[in-house]
Scaffold this active site. Structure first.
Site, PDB file in Angstrom:
ATOM      1  N   ASP A 342       0.837  -1.195   0.000  1.00 45.27           N
ATOM      2  CA  ASP A 342       0.000   0.000   0.000  1.00 45.27           C
ATOM      3  C   ASP A 342       0.879   1.256   0.000  1.00 45.27           C
ATOM      4  O   ASP A 342       1.854   1.350   0.754  1.00 45.27           O
ATOM      5  CB  ASP A 342      -0.891  -0.033   1.239  1.00 45.27           C
ATOM      6  CG  ASP A 342      -1.803   1.169   1.346  1.00 45.27           C
ATOM      7  OD1 ASP A 342      -2.637   1.355   0.452  1.00 45.27           O
ATOM      8  OD2 ASP A 342      -1.674   1.923   2.335  1.00 45.27           O
ATOM      9  N   GLU A 379       1.920  -0.308  -5.073  1.00 41.15           N
ATOM     10  CA  GLU A 379       1.043   0.814  -5.391  1.00 41.15           C
ATOM     11  C   GLU A 379       1.980   2.015  -5.493  1.00 41.15           C
ATOM     12  O   GLU A 379       2.372   2.595  -4.480  1.00 41.15           O
ATOM     13  CB  GLU A 379      -0.009   1.025  -4.308  1.00 41.15           C
ATOM     14  CG  GLU A 379      -0.996   2.133  -4.665  1.00 41.15           C
ATOM     15  CD  GLU A 379      -2.016   2.392  -3.563  1.00 41.15           C
ATOM     16  OE1 GLU A 379      -3.166   2.746  -3.904  1.00 41.15           O
ATOM     17  OE2 GLU A 379      -1.676   2.256  -2.371  1.00 41.15           O
TER      18      GLU A 379
END
Length: 673
Positions: A342, A379
């Site tokens: 993330d 990401e």
């Protein structure tokens, strides 16, 4: 309170020097070895509770001979691992201006703990303040993997399916015996296989506090539902287990998925922690080694590149070691196949917050022998404005969520002709971004957990997040969505037909492109969040309604057919395939692309215009002819479609057609399947 060894001896406990590694609490035949790193602390105290008790029954200061360097380790005999919970008090200077926040008044959770107390029931109140994050000792028997062998599917052959463990089966319509759990996920393996999925990407399953959300809305309690506020990186979330042993249940689920040929990727959160900024609660990291675990400004305040108040110091020796220990643990103990990181661009930042050209953490992960076979997905952006899609430091190992694929596909399907050229590069594998890494580095997606569902992408122009309790100010504004003429639910048959066509168009763009496609759970049969594009705080709203699988059976069948078509045609997957994309009419949102590998060829013609267009088909060798696979505008999209004349195809408005090369049959129509 007990602070010396003598009273403990009377209580049946004995203390002796422990071993520094592994960190955490480890049950051994001789007792429990407690080991905690805290290099800047002047002393450390072990705090022992009976399970669920509000006050400790003993506190033991680590003797001097129980410290090796900056690691406190102590063996305590006479304890039942199943009966206790524990924490630590770390003493040292409290000087926030210098980044030091030791406070012996606070009981700290063990960041290496493999379980936490009182977390078994989702959303249940936990009243053991002020120290609710009670670490537990895991002393279970070795898990029988029954010869488990990870699938190790080549990256180019993956079809990824992003899901939330609780939301995937919590709805009553799921039909599983253990809804909302790891075991419930395992019960849905037949659906995953039918869908053609061979990799599940699980939203955070490390222990997090779903109650860490003070807002309510319209009389309803709001949660931190997605779980991007990890406080126990080594502990599977207890409330995701139907049993009282979350670790065993998750391992059994991984084993069952592997037996079905499905890999497991975990969404991991190392860019920040649940402690927030200086206004947040001290849970563990801050009280053990604040400057080692966080990026700090010169005045001791927290640098915030995550949007949550703090940024993990991933490239410090302390932070880097923690992340590596965690990843190795999940691969070795749980047979996890990969990780999606993330806001991974936060992990490239150095001590001052500036991006590093060679981030030590990312290089170490890529080179680590335990992690050699794991998939690594970034990401490739953060909340501080660092956008690295195509430029993320990859060391030959990392793939990326391709946000440019998402944006170009959405803009094109809106009718933006300027997006066609960029989309042409995306559908061919984004080689302009990934170069020698090739299309395997590109994880393509149109939707994910964050944003509109695929259904809502073509049912709403605007976000409808009022139920989040933030006056609709949260969530992405630039969604590149289109309601097809009516905002929200409608009975208009023309609008509904157009919406269905747009959903099919998006699925074709995704699954007939080079790169690794990622579907979002429920999109295959039209899941809706009622226009909410930031449903991070909603439990019930985010549950998947499995009744939609029957209501939208044709969409589900279409999605299954696309994944099967992808498996059948190596031209869509192979890094060695050749591709060509064209925009045949200037100023009109038209795009065609062809992918070839030997005699295998797939051609996609996409018309995002509101008018019909006829476009030429590329030539094939003499023994091959184009055959129709799908036409998203047809009443039966998977029925054979006949081009209006040889060498050309007519594209109705807002439609996509897929053709493939097959041997020419002189006895029949060369364009007929």
């Amino acid at each position: 309170m007990t602070t010396t060894a003598a009273p403990l001896l009377a209580a049946g406990l004995r203390v002796s020097p422990g071993v520094p590694l592994p960190y955490g609490a480890t049950a051994t035949p001789e007792g429990i070895n407690f080991s905690i790193p805290a290099g800047g602390a002047s002393s450390m105290t072990l705090v022992l509770y009976w399970r669920g008790a509000p006050e400790p029954f003993a506190e033991v200061v680590f003797p001097r001979d129980c410290r090796v360097g900056g690691v406190y380790s102590m063996l305590v005999s006479g304890l039942d691992p199943e009966a206790i919970e524990y924490g630590y008090r770390a003493d040292g200077p409290f000087a926030p201006g210098r980044g030091l926040r030791f406070d012996a008044r606070t009981v700290l959770a063990d960041p290496y703990a493999r379980a936490f107390g009182g977390r078994e029931t989702w959303g249940a109140p936990y009243s053991l303040d002020p120290y609710p994050y009670r670490s537990r000792v895991v002393a279970g028997e070795a898990f029988d993997w029954q010869g488990d062998t990870p699938p190790r599917t080549p990256v180019e052959d993956l079809v990824v399916y992003e899901l939330h463990v609780r939301g995937f089966t919590r709805h009553p319509s799921s039909g599983v015996r253990r809804p909302g759990t790891f075991a419930g996920l395992a019960e849905k393996i037949p659906h995953l296989l039918d869908l053609g999925v061979n990799c599940v990407e699980l939203l955070p399953v490390f222990e997090f506090d779903e109650s860490d959300n003070a807002r309510s809305s319209e009389g309803r309690r709001l949660f931190n539902y997605w779980g991007y506020n990890t406080f126990g990186h080594f502990a599977p979330k207890a409330s995701y287990a139907a049993s009282d042993d979350a670790a065993t249940e998750l391992k059994d689920t991984v084993r069952r998925l592997h037996a079905a040929g499905i890999e497991v990727v975990l969404d991991v959160v190392f860019n920040h922690t649940a402690e927030g900024d200086e206004r947040g609660r001290t849970l563990s990291f801050r009280g053990l080694d604040n400057p080692g675990f966080y990026l700090l400004a010169p005045d001791g305040s927290y640098l915030n590149f995550s949007g949550t108040g703090n940024t993990f110091n991933a490239n410090s020796p302390v932070g880097r070691a923690f992340v590596l220990d965690c990843l190795r643990y999940w691969v070795a103990e749980f047979h996890i196949d990969g990780f999606r990181f993330d806001l991974a661009s936060a992990l490239v930042r150095g001590q001052d917050g500036a991006p590093l050209a060679d981030p030590p953490l990312l290089e170490a992960i890529a080179a680590d022998p335990v992690l050699r076979d794991t998939k690594l997905i970034a990401e490739a952006w953060d909340a501080g404005g660092l956008y690295q899609v195509g430029s993320f430091p990859h060391y030959g190992r990392w793939s990326e969520w391709n946000g440019r694929f998402r944006d170009s596909a959405r803009r094109f399907l809106q009718g933006d002709h300027q997006a066609a050229q960029d989309l042409g590069a995306r559908v061919l594998g984004s080689l302009d971004l990934y170069g020698r890494r090739g299309p395997r580095a590109s994880v393509n997606f149109v939707t994910c957990h964050d944003g509109f569902t695929l259904h809502d992408l073509y049912a709403y122009n605007d976000k409808h997040n009022h139920a989040n309790g933030e006056d609709n100010l949260d969530g992405e504004r630039a969604n590149h969505s289109w309601n097809c003429g009516v905002e929200g639910p409608t009975d208009d048959p023309e609008v509904l037909r157009l919406r269905s066509r747009q959903v099919r168009n998006a699925l074709v763009l995704l699954l007939a492109s080079r790169g690794v496609p990622m579907l979002t759970a429920g999109d295959e049969f039209g899941r809706s969040q009622q226009g909410n594009n930031n449903a991070y705080c909603h439990d019930v709203l985010s549950w998947i309604d499995w009744g939609l699988a029957a209501d939208n059976a044709e969409l589900l069948r279409f999605t299954r057919a696309l994944t099967a078509f992808r498996r059948t045609h190596p031209a869509l997957r192979s890094p060695d395939a050749r591709g060509l994309a064209t925009t045949p009419v200037d100023g009109v949102p038209l795009l065609q692309w062809t992918l070839r590998l030997g005699d295998d060829a797939v051609h996609v013609a996409a018309n995002a215009h509101w008018e019909t267009h006829t476009v030429p088909l590329p030539d094939l060798t003499g023994h091959l002819a184009w055959h129709a696979f799908a036409d998203t505008a047809a009443p039966e999209p998977l029925a054979p479609v006949r081009p209006p004349e040889p060498g050309r195809v007519m594209l109705p408005p807002r439609s996509v057609q897929v053709l493939y090369a097959a041997p020419f049959d002189p006895s029949g129509d060369p364009h007929d399947t």
